[in-house]
Design a protein around this motif. Structure first.
Motif, short mmCIF file in Angstrom:
data_model
loop_
_atom_site.label_atom_id
_atom_site.label_comp_id
_atom_site.label_asym_id
_atom_site.label_seq_id
_atom_site.Cartn_x
_atom_site.Cartn_y
_atom_site.Cartn_z
N THR A 30 -7.69 -7.02 15.12
CA THR A 30 -6.73 -6.25 14.33
C THR A 30 -6.81 -6.66 12.87
N LEU A 31 -6.77 -5.67 12.00
CA LEU A 31 -6.77 -5.92 10.56
C LEU A 31 -5.62 -5.14 9.94
N TYR A 32 -4.67 -5.87 9.36
CA TYR A 32 -3.55 -5.25 8.66
C TYR A 32 -3.86 -5.16 7.17
N LEU A 33 -3.71 -3.96 6.62
CA LEU A 33 -3.81 -3.75 5.18
C LEU A 33 -2.39 -3.62 4.65
N ILE A 34 -1.99 -4.54 3.79
CA ILE A 34 -0.63 -4.58 3.25
C ILE A 34 -0.68 -4.23 1.76
N ARG A 35 0.08 -3.20 1.39
CA ARG A 35 0.19 -2.95 -0.04
C ARG A 35 1.19 -3.93 -0.64
N HIS A 36 0.88 -4.45 -1.81
CA HIS A 36 1.77 -5.40 -2.48
C HIS A 36 3.16 -4.80 -2.66
N GLY A 37 4.15 -5.66 -2.83
CA GLY A 37 5.50 -5.20 -3.14
C GLY A 37 5.56 -4.54 -4.50
N GLN A 38 6.69 -3.94 -4.79
CA GLN A 38 6.85 -3.24 -6.07
C GLN A 38 6.52 -4.17 -7.23
N ALA A 39 5.67 -3.69 -8.13
CA ALA A 39 5.31 -4.46 -9.32
C ALA A 39 6.30 -4.12 -10.45
N ARG B 140 9.80 -8.52 -4.43
CA ARG B 140 9.89 -9.78 -3.69
C ARG B 140 10.75 -9.63 -2.44
N LYS B 141 11.82 -8.85 -2.56
CA LYS B 141 12.69 -8.62 -1.40
C LYS B 141 11.95 -7.83 -0.32
N GLN B 142 11.22 -6.79 -0.73
CA GLN B 142 10.44 -6.00 0.21
C GLN B 142 9.47 -6.88 1.01
N VAL B 143 8.78 -7.73 0.29
CA VAL B 143 7.75 -8.56 0.93
C VAL B 143 8.37 -9.65 1.80
N GLN B 144 9.49 -10.21 1.36
CA GLN B 144 10.17 -11.21 2.18
C GLN B 144 10.58 -10.61 3.52
N ASN C 168 -3.92 7.45 -1.57
CA ASN C 168 -3.42 6.37 -2.43
C ASN C 168 -1.99 6.66 -2.88
N TRP C 169 -1.73 7.90 -3.30
CA TRP C 169 -0.40 8.23 -3.84
C TRP C 169 0.69 8.18 -2.78
N ALA C 170 0.31 8.24 -1.52
CA ALA C 170 1.30 8.24 -0.44
C ALA C 170 1.70 6.85 0.00
N VAL C 171 0.95 5.82 -0.40
CA VAL C 171 1.16 4.48 0.14
C VAL C 171 2.38 3.81 -0.50
N HIS C 172 3.35 3.44 0.33
CA HIS C 172 4.55 2.76 -0.15
C HIS C 172 4.27 1.29 -0.46
N ASN C 173 5.09 0.74 -1.32
CA ASN C 173 5.05 -0.71 -1.56
C ASN C 173 5.40 -1.45 -0.28
N ALA C 174 4.69 -2.54 -0.03
CA ALA C 174 4.93 -3.42 1.13
C ALA C 174 4.81 -2.68 2.46
N SER C 175 3.95 -1.67 2.51
CA SER C 175 3.75 -0.92 3.75
C SER C 175 2.61 -1.54 4.58
N ILE C 176 2.58 -1.15 5.85
CA ILE C 176 1.60 -1.68 6.80
C ILE C 176 0.64 -0.57 7.22
N THR C 177 -0.64 -0.80 7.06
CA THR C 177 -1.69 0.05 7.63
C THR C 177 -2.52 -0.82 8.55
N LEU D 118 15.31 0.22 -0.55
CA LEU D 118 14.20 -0.65 -0.95
C LEU D 118 12.84 0.03 -0.80
N ILE D 119 12.81 1.26 -0.29
CA ILE D 119 11.55 1.97 -0.13
C ILE D 119 11.13 2.58 -1.46
N THR D 120 9.95 2.18 -1.94
CA THR D 120 9.45 2.63 -3.24
C THR D 120 7.96 2.97 -3.16
N TYR D 121 7.51 3.79 -4.11
CA TYR D 121 6.10 4.06 -4.28
C TYR D 121 5.50 3.27 -5.44
N ARG D 122 6.33 3.00 -6.46
CA ARG D 122 5.84 2.32 -7.68
C ARG D 122 6.91 1.36 -8.16
#
Length: 232
Positions: free
Chosen positions: A3-12, A27-31, A191-200, A228-232
């Motif tokens: 299994t390989l999880y691709l995690i998008r970073h939290g909101q920058a 930071r809250k999203q990722v925690q 790319n534009w659909a991927v949420h911050n701190a999401s799991i693929t 806490l759900i964000t795109y950017r």
């Protein structure tokens, strides 16, 4: 199977002098994401991260949240995002003064909606090789860097492993499009659909790689956390 999880970073930190760091929301999203994996009890054998600060911060927070089963973290620049600053600058240079004025460049950097629209136009030009610069990887090289690194990791880590990559939306969209056999343009659109701190999630063996989850937010998509759900 592995299994390989691709995690998008939290909101920058959009709109600040240093975008490349997690915001308080990020930071809250990722925690919460790290706590989700800890509660699931799934052992993560290794976390890979790109070299960007927002990616490394995300990897470190997740690793720390895993508690007594903290996995090793490996830094690999193959999972860095494309350089949007260079891309935007080169695209802006390809437009007329009237087109720039209509788009609101460069003030749009502080307007999320206008910025996103302009970035989408720039990314299409990049994929179609209508803009290029010595400081910016061509699309085909960006794609090749990512897919080559994924193949290397899958081969070197061996069987029955669970791996995680802390990366960015462009890398995730490119990867998913590649696995599904979609066009380069679809990789950018994803790319534009991927949420911050999401799991693929990818499932792979020596013969095949399959997509089993895309852009999931089980740690945020619940009452009291949806803000806490964000795109950017």
């Amino acid at each position: 199977m592995s299994t390989l999880y691709l995690i998008r970073h939290g909101q920058a930190s959009f709109g600040t002098d240093n975008y490349d760091q997690l915001s308080q929301t990020g930071r809250k999203q990722v925690q919460l994401l790290g706590e989700y994996f800890a509660e699931a009890g799934e052992r993560i054998d290794r976390i890979y991260t790109g070299t960007l600060q927002r990616q490394k911060e995300t990897a470190e927070i997740i690793a720390s949240a895993l508690g007594s089963t903290v996995p090793p973290v490996a830094v690999d620049g193959a999972f860095d995002e494309y350089d949007s600053d260079v891309m935007l600058r080169e695209f802006a240079g390809s437009l007329t003064a009237a087109e720039l004025a209509e788009a609101g460049w460069p003030e749009l950097r502080h307007d999320r909606r206008k910025f996103q629209f302009f970035l989408e136009r720039a990314a299409r030009a990049w994929v179609e090789a209508r803009i290029e610069a010595t400081a910016m990887l061509p699309w085909k090289n960006f794609h090749g860097r990512i897919t080559g690194a994924l193949q290397r990791i899958m081969q070197s880590e061996g069987r029955s492993k669970t791996l995680m990559i802390s990366t960015s939306g462009g890398v995730i969209g490119t990867t998913v499009a590649h696995v599904l056999g979609l066009s380069n343009h679809m990789g950018v659109e994803l790319n534009w659909a991927v949420h911050n701190a999401s799991i693929t999630r990818l499932i792979y063996s020596s013969e095949k790689v399959s997509l089993s989850m895309f852009n999931a937010l089980p740690h945020l998509d619940r009452q009291g956390r949806r803000e806490l759900i964000t795109y950017r």
